[in-house]
Design a protein around this motif. Structure first.
Motif, short mmCIF file in Angstrom:
data_model
loop_
_atom_site.label_atom_id
_atom_site.label_comp_id
_atom_site.label_asym_id
_atom_site.label_seq_id
_atom_site.Cartn_x
_atom_site.Cartn_y
_atom_site.Cartn_z
N ASN A 1 43.51 48.98 37.00
CA ASN A 1 43.44 47.57 37.42
C ASN A 1 44.82 46.94 37.50
O ASN A 1 45.13 46.23 38.46
CB ASN A 1 42.59 46.78 36.43
N LEU A 2 45.63 47.21 36.48
CA LEU A 2 46.98 46.64 36.45
C LEU A 2 47.79 47.11 37.65
O LEU A 2 48.49 46.32 38.29
CB LEU A 2 47.70 47.10 35.18
N GLU A 3 47.68 48.41 37.94
CA GLU A 3 48.43 48.96 39.07
C GLU A 3 48.01 48.29 40.37
O GLU A 3 48.84 47.94 41.20
CB GLU A 3 48.25 50.48 39.15
N LEU A 4 46.70 48.09 40.51
CA LEU A 4 46.19 47.46 41.73
C LEU A 4 46.67 46.00 41.85
O LEU A 4 47.12 45.56 42.91
CB LEU A 4 44.66 47.53 41.74
N VAL A 5 46.58 45.28 40.73
CA VAL A 5 47.02 43.87 40.75
C VAL A 5 48.51 43.78 41.08
O VAL A 5 48.94 42.96 41.89
CB VAL A 5 46.69 43.17 39.41
N ARG A 6 49.31 44.65 40.47
CA ARG A 6 50.76 44.64 40.75
C ARG A 6 51.03 44.92 42.22
O ARG A 6 51.89 44.29 42.84
CB ARG A 6 51.46 45.71 39.90
N THR B 1 55.09 31.35 40.93
CA THR B 1 56.02 32.29 40.28
C THR B 1 55.38 32.98 39.08
O THR B 1 55.94 33.91 38.54
CB THR B 1 57.30 31.58 39.79
N ILE B 2 54.22 32.48 38.65
CA ILE B 2 53.47 33.14 37.57
C ILE B 2 51.99 33.10 37.93
O ILE B 2 51.40 32.02 38.05
CB ILE B 2 53.62 32.41 36.21
N VAL B 3 51.39 34.26 38.12
CA VAL B 3 49.95 34.29 38.34
C VAL B 3 49.28 34.67 37.02
O VAL B 3 49.79 35.50 36.28
CB VAL B 3 49.55 35.25 39.49
N ARG B 4 48.18 34.00 36.72
CA ARG B 4 47.47 34.21 35.45
C ARG B 4 46.18 34.98 35.72
O ARG B 4 45.21 34.42 36.20
CB ARG B 4 47.15 32.86 34.80
N ILE B 5 46.22 36.28 35.43
CA ILE B 5 45.11 37.13 35.84
C ILE B 5 44.38 37.74 34.64
O ILE B 5 44.98 38.46 33.84
CB ILE B 5 45.63 38.31 36.71
N GLY B 6 43.10 37.44 34.54
CA GLY B 6 42.28 38.01 33.46
C GLY B 6 41.30 39.04 33.98
O GLY B 6 41.47 40.26 33.80
N THR B 7 40.26 38.57 34.65
CA THR B 7 39.16 39.40 35.12
C THR B 7 39.61 40.64 35.90
O THR B 7 39.10 41.74 35.66
CB THR B 7 38.22 38.56 36.01
N ALA B 8 40.56 40.48 36.80
CA ALA B 8 40.97 41.60 37.65
C ALA B 8 41.68 42.71 36.85
O ALA B 8 41.81 43.83 37.32
CB ALA B 8 41.86 41.11 38.79
N ILE B 9 42.11 42.38 35.63
CA ILE B 9 42.75 43.40 34.78
C ILE B 9 41.79 43.93 33.71
O ILE B 9 41.64 45.13 33.54
CB ILE B 9 44.01 42.83 34.08
N PHE B 10 41.14 42.99 33.02
CA PHE B 10 40.34 43.39 31.85
C PHE B 10 38.84 43.47 32.12
O PHE B 10 38.08 43.93 31.28
CB PHE B 10 40.59 42.42 30.69
#
Ligand code: PLP
Length: 231
Positions: A7-12, A215-224
């Motif tokens: 998930n992290l790789e995809l979001v990045r 400059t800062i995205v706050r991502i919960g669901t798409a990672i965890f």
């Protein structure tokens, strides 16, 4: 189910692609992994993949989780903060995204000055004027509080934070994020300072936020994954 690593790789990758698409550099957009409701073990898993910025929305949860995890982690508090929790918040987070009152600024400042710490804060703005949401609504309130924050010792005003409407169209999302950027530009001009950060964009709308300068995205669901608030 995909792993936290996948998930992290995809979001990045999505962040980098969105930045490129809108003529920005991938490095200009930081990823804040929002770990609220998820156990410390999930945070540790993301940390092992190089993630160091994490966001929590409750002080109490942050205070429980942080001691279980590596000290290299930078914790941001993103949820609405009552001024009676200001002291604990200032001692456990390096950045608070959700500042919306003079009283809160005073208490945060007092705490960091006594403790010899530094604290970055952002003003939470509710430019869509929704009753269900906290944050400053009128431009005059935002400018007034920005002036107070800039003049207050111990804290540094680094940005504006917003949450867009849940059911907004793509056009509406872009308008919302653009209003916040315009406000930031206005504060910079009015007080001759640099406000580098725009904390905008969550799992469902970070591409639109990046398009408008986040400059800062706050991502919960798409990672965890999906949150279970019943625990
Ligand atoms: C929970 C939360 C997020 C993350 O939301 P997702 O949709 O899970 O990415 C971002 N910002 C704030 C203020 C939050 O409370």
């Amino acid at each position: 189910m995909p792993s936290i690593k996948e998930n992290l790789e995809l979001v990045r990758e999505n962040i980098a692609n969105a930045a490129l698409k809108y003529g920005r550099k991938a490095d200009d957009v930081k990823l804040l992994a929002v770990s609220k409701t998820f156990p410390a073990s999930d945070v540790a898993e993301a940390f092992a993949c190089g993630q160091t910025l994490f966001g929590e929305n409750r002080v109490q949860e942050l205070e429980l989780k942080a001691p279980l995890l590596p000290s290299e982690i930078r914790w941001h508090l993103i949820g609405h903060l009552q001024s009676n929790k200001a002291k604990k918040a200032a001692l456990s987070a390096c950045t608070i995204h959700s500042v919306d009152s003079e009283k809160l600024i005073e208490k945060l400042s007092k705490t960091v000055l006594e403790a010899g710490l530094a604290l970055d804060i952002m003003l939470e703005v509710n430019v869509t004027d929704e009753d269900s949401k906290s944050g400053l609504r009128s431009e005059s309130d935002i400018l007034r509080l920005a002036e107070i924050a800039i003049a207050t010792k111990g804290i540094r005003l680094t940005g504006l934070m917003t949450m867009a409407e849940l059911d907004a169209t793509e056009k509406r999302l872009r308008e919302t994020f653009s209003m916040v950027r315009t406000l930031r530009d206005k504060i910079e001009r009015e007080f001759s300072i640099t406000i580098p950060e725009l904390s905008m964009g969550m799992s469902s709308d970070y591409e639109q936020a990046i398009a408008e300068g986040s400059t800062i995205v706050r991502i919960g669901t798409a990672i965890f994954g999906g949150r279970d608030y019943t625990i």
